[in-house]
Design a protein around this motif. Structure first.
Motif, PDB file in Angstrom:
ATOM      1  N   ARG A 218       2.623   6.715  -6.967  1.00  0.00           N
ATOM      2  CA  ARG A 218       1.749   7.718  -7.632  1.00  0.00           C
ATOM      3  C   ARG A 218       1.656   8.945  -7.400  1.00  0.00           C
ATOM      4  NH1 ARG A 218      -4.684   6.142  -7.414  1.00  0.00           N
ATOM      5  NH2 ARG A 218      -5.609   7.983  -8.388  1.00  0.00           N
TER       6      ARG A 218
ATOM      7  N   GLN B 269       0.911  -1.268  -0.058  1.00  0.00           N
ATOM      8  CA  GLN B 269       0.145   0.022  -0.106  1.00  0.00           C
ATOM      9  C   GLN B 269       0.706   1.262   0.311  1.00  0.00           C
ATOM     10  OE1 GLN B 269      -3.672   0.946   0.492  1.00  0.00           O
ATOM     11  NE2 GLN B 269      -4.131  -1.029  -0.044  1.00  0.00           N
TER      12      GLN B 269
ATOM     13  N   HIS C 214       2.617   1.759  -3.416  1.00  0.00           N
ATOM     14  CA  HIS C 214       1.495   2.146  -4.383  1.00  0.00           C
ATOM     15  C   HIS C 214       1.466   3.866  -4.268  1.00  0.00           C
ATOM     16  CE1 HIS C 214      -2.176   2.469  -6.558  1.00  0.00           C
ATOM     17  NE2 HIS C 214      -2.940   3.020  -5.720  1.00  0.00           N
TER      18      HIS C 214
END
Length: 337
Positions: free
Chosen positions: A205, A198, A201
């Motif tokens: 991003r 998580q 990610h």
């Protein structure tokens, strides 16, 4: 104060008071809260054995913890999380049962034995993994559960409490961008750890969105130990274009980065900055995202207790925001970087 006296004090029947304390779903939530607050205020404690016989429940929540690794009691935040669960259990008249497993096979056996002995009414699942088999196992055993973290399965298929990783990463990256840092390194947890996934990610991003540089070579997946983080940071600092700021996945990882900097005669916040994730109460000189593990544990237990009391009732999952605490380990990017 006994049950009869408590009921008279509240102006309710003994049956209503008993049902409120034992979690029966037909009691209105406002009445349930009123009864529990009065019971706590007046020191009323129902007989646990009598309650168990009356409800057919064990009045116990279970935790099966790993002997080592992310699911161990010694893992960052785990003790605080369990303490928060314990506080919620105590207020609800529940107890907790902790078991330790050395591997996945022992963990499965522990769950099966808990279910067979009806030793617990539900369990908290720790350190979820990719394609985690435990939710399906527990569902098959008929054991209600809540997960600390997310398993990768559809998030509306089970109850969970987790850190708001998007918010934590955004706070960290915005801080570094505001200080002029361009080259960022992430020393993350193991690749199969879903908390680490998580975090990665959102780092990938949001660095693109903010305009920071996160080279593939500056992303390191390792265990959450001080030694592993030190070795990783040493390699990164020895490169031709070393990072000017580090994101460390745990308090121990942060200590490892600080050691690597010290060995090069560098000071966190001057030659390179450091932000630590998943930091509990600790060194106030370190800039950190301090995850309120105790609050998360309390919320997980409350979700599970509600599910036990009201089967079939879905509760919204809980995203818990970490507190961004600025310390001396962050500062402006070096001018010669």
């Amino acid at each position: 104060m006994n049950l009869k006296e408590l009921a008279a004090h509240l102006g309710l029947s003994q049956t209503t008071v008993s049902r409120a304390l034992n979690g029966y779903p037909e009691v209105a939530e406002a009445t349930r809260l009123r009864v529990r607050e009065a019971a706590q205020r007046h020191g009323y404690r129902p007989n646990a054995r009598a309650r168990s016989l009356a409800t057919g429940r064990s009045l116990t929540l279970g935790h099966v913890l790993s002997a080592t690794g992310p699911g161990a009691l010694t893992a960052p935040g785990c003790a605080g999380f369990v303490a928060g669960c314990g506080a919620a259990c105590r207020e609800a008249g529940y107890e907790m049962l902790l078991s330790v497993a050395h591997d996945a096979a022992e963990e499965e056996t522990a769950y099966r034995e808990l279910a067979a002995r009806r030793a617990v009414d539900g369990v908290i699942v720790h350190a979820p993994r990719e394609n985690d088999p435990r939710p399906a196992l527990l569902a098959g055993l008929g054991l209600p559960f809540a997960v600390h973290g997310r398993t990768g399965a559809p998030e509306d298929s089970y109850q969970w409490v987790d850190e708001n990783h998007r918010r934590s990463v955004r706070l960290a990256l915005n801080s570094l961008a505001g200080l002029g840092h361009l080259r960022i390194a992430l020393i993350n947890g193991p690749e199969d750890d879903l908390q680490a996934a998580q975090r990665l990610h959102w780092v990938l991003r949001l660095t693109r969105k903010i305009g920071l540089d996160l080279a593939p070579a500056h992303i390191v997946a390792t265990d959450l130990s001080e030694a592993a983080a030190r070795d990783a940071a040493q390699r990164l600092l020895a490169a031709d274009a070393p990072p000017t700021a580090f994101l460390a996945a745990s308090a121990a990882s942060g200590i490892g980065v600080r050691r690597a900097l010290a060995e090069r005669g560098a000071t966190p916040g001057r030659e390179a900055s450091l932000i630590v994730f998943d930091a509990g109460p600790g060194d106030p000189s370190v800039t950190a995202l301090r995850y309120p593990a105790e609050s998360a544990g309390r919320r997980a237990a409350e979700l599970l207790l509600k599910r036990i009391a009201q089967p079939g009732t879905a509760s919204a999952p809980a995203l818990i925001g970490a507190d961004f605490v600025e310390g001396a380990s962050t500062g402006p990017a070096p001018q010669d970087a």
